[in-house]
Motif scaffolding. Sequence first.
Motif, mmCIF file in Angstrom:
data_model
loop_
_atom_site.group_PDB
_atom_site.id
_atom_site.type_symbol
_atom_site.label_atom_id
_atom_site.label_comp_id
_atom_site.label_asym_id
_atom_site.label_seq_id
_atom_site.Cartn_x
_atom_site.Cartn_y
_atom_site.Cartn_z
ATOM 1 N N GLY A 344 8.576 -5.988 -9.514
ATOM 2 C CA GLY A 344 7.274 -6.618 -9.403
ATOM 3 C C GLY A 344 6.893 -7.216 -8.075
ATOM 4 O O GLY A 344 5.707 -7.496 -7.852
ATOM 5 N N TYR A 345 7.868 -7.428 -7.159
ATOM 6 C CA TYR A 345 7.514 -8.191 -5.963
ATOM 7 C C TYR A 345 6.377 -7.546 -5.186
ATOM 8 O O TYR A 345 5.481 -8.235 -4.683
ATOM 9 N N LYS A 346 6.373 -6.249 -5.066
ATOM 10 C CA LYS A 346 5.362 -5.543 -4.273
ATOM 11 C C LYS A 346 3.938 -5.871 -4.720
ATOM 12 O O LYS A 346 3.000 -5.755 -3.944
ATOM 13 N N PHE A 347 3.786 -6.301 -5.988
ATOM 14 C CA PHE A 347 2.476 -6.598 -6.561
ATOM 15 C C PHE A 347 2.052 -8.047 -6.349
ATOM 16 O O PHE A 347 0.949 -8.424 -6.766
ATOM 17 N N CYS A 348 2.891 -8.875 -5.755
ATOM 18 C CA CYS A 348 2.598 -10.302 -5.678
ATOM 19 C C CYS A 348 1.212 -10.592 -5.124
ATOM 20 O O CYS A 348 0.503 -11.473 -5.626
ATOM 21 N N SER A 349 0.829 -9.880 -4.100
ATOM 22 C CA SER A 349 -0.445 -10.187 -3.441
ATOM 23 C C SER A 349 -1.636 -9.954 -4.360
ATOM 24 O O SER A 349 -2.617 -10.701 -4.305
#
Length: 377
Positions: A344-349
């Motif tokens: 999920g990190y890539k979606f944080c923004s």
Amino acid sequence: MSQVFDVIVLGVGGMGSATCWHLARRGQRVLGLERFDIPHAMGSSHGVNRIIRLAYFEHPSYVPLLRRAYANWREAEVLFGEPLLFITGSVDAGPAQSRVVAGAVDACRLHDLPHELLPARELNARFPGYALPEGHLALLQPEGGFVASERAIVAHVALAQGAGAEIRARERALGWEPTAAGGVRVRTERGTYEAGRLVLAAGAWMQDFVPALAGRAVPERQVLGWFQPTQPAAFALGRFPVFNALFDEGHFYGFPVWGLPGFKIGLYHHLRETGPAETIDREVHPRDEALLRQALRRYFPQADGPTMALRTCLFTNTPDEHFVLDTLPDLSQVVVASPCSGHGYKFCSVIGEILADLATTGETRFDIGLHGLARLG
């Protein structure tokens, strides 16, 4: 006397820090509470960087979210004045009919993403750091890369503070409750705070604050390794795409050399060790390194040099490995975010934007139908 805010964000990691920024830039009075340092190495967002990729084999509906995530990362890095998103190209590899390859192909075709399908021999010739086995297929998508995960948290927090948010680290939340006025009250080790809305982004500690996620948001021990290449040029930034690859030994992922002096590799679900976040083993053991080196020696032999670093982190997995992005059924003023099951990190923004939507209007223009709480029972 409680201090009063528009929104309290509990957890200032990848998701929470982005949410604080998106809320503050909309003029909301925001309080971000983090029990550890900012950033820290106790959760899921450390380890220098995280992969970002458009050819999303997990489900095609993630691709529109990714397009927005890319745009938001670019905006954040311009405002922060430091690169956060690095494009290397991405490889999804495995047997031709495997979920990794077939799912990536479906996502590219459905969303008209540029890509190449290469047999192992051709990929290995183009990128000598790879030694994929005969019979494997690789999808190469030119827009993949990685996000500087720890620096991105710093960026989001700095931007949130610049927009007026109050961020407090080393302040552990003890609990929360709804108020008679339809808001929330949060108790910490240092004080009590009230707000109209609450965003819970506590990662591996979500079960402590959302009992409905007990047994459905399960922390898992993960180990990352960095190894000095014997042929450094083959793993240099610009010469080696990030990858997800399904091998006989499991599902591995990796990065070019950046941030630390080594090629970075990890194995999804590592040793499948799960448990409460407070009790999971944070040390690294010889068996952890051995598990990573078996793939290193077979598929990336030119990276099989001395160990540079080994670190643990936590994945928090749902049964179907999709995210949770929703409000509580009977308490619409409480927004629940994560766990993100290791991808999920890539979606944080963009998730920060979505959570800001839910916390201000109760709805979002983004399709989050896949991520509701109800599906978990």
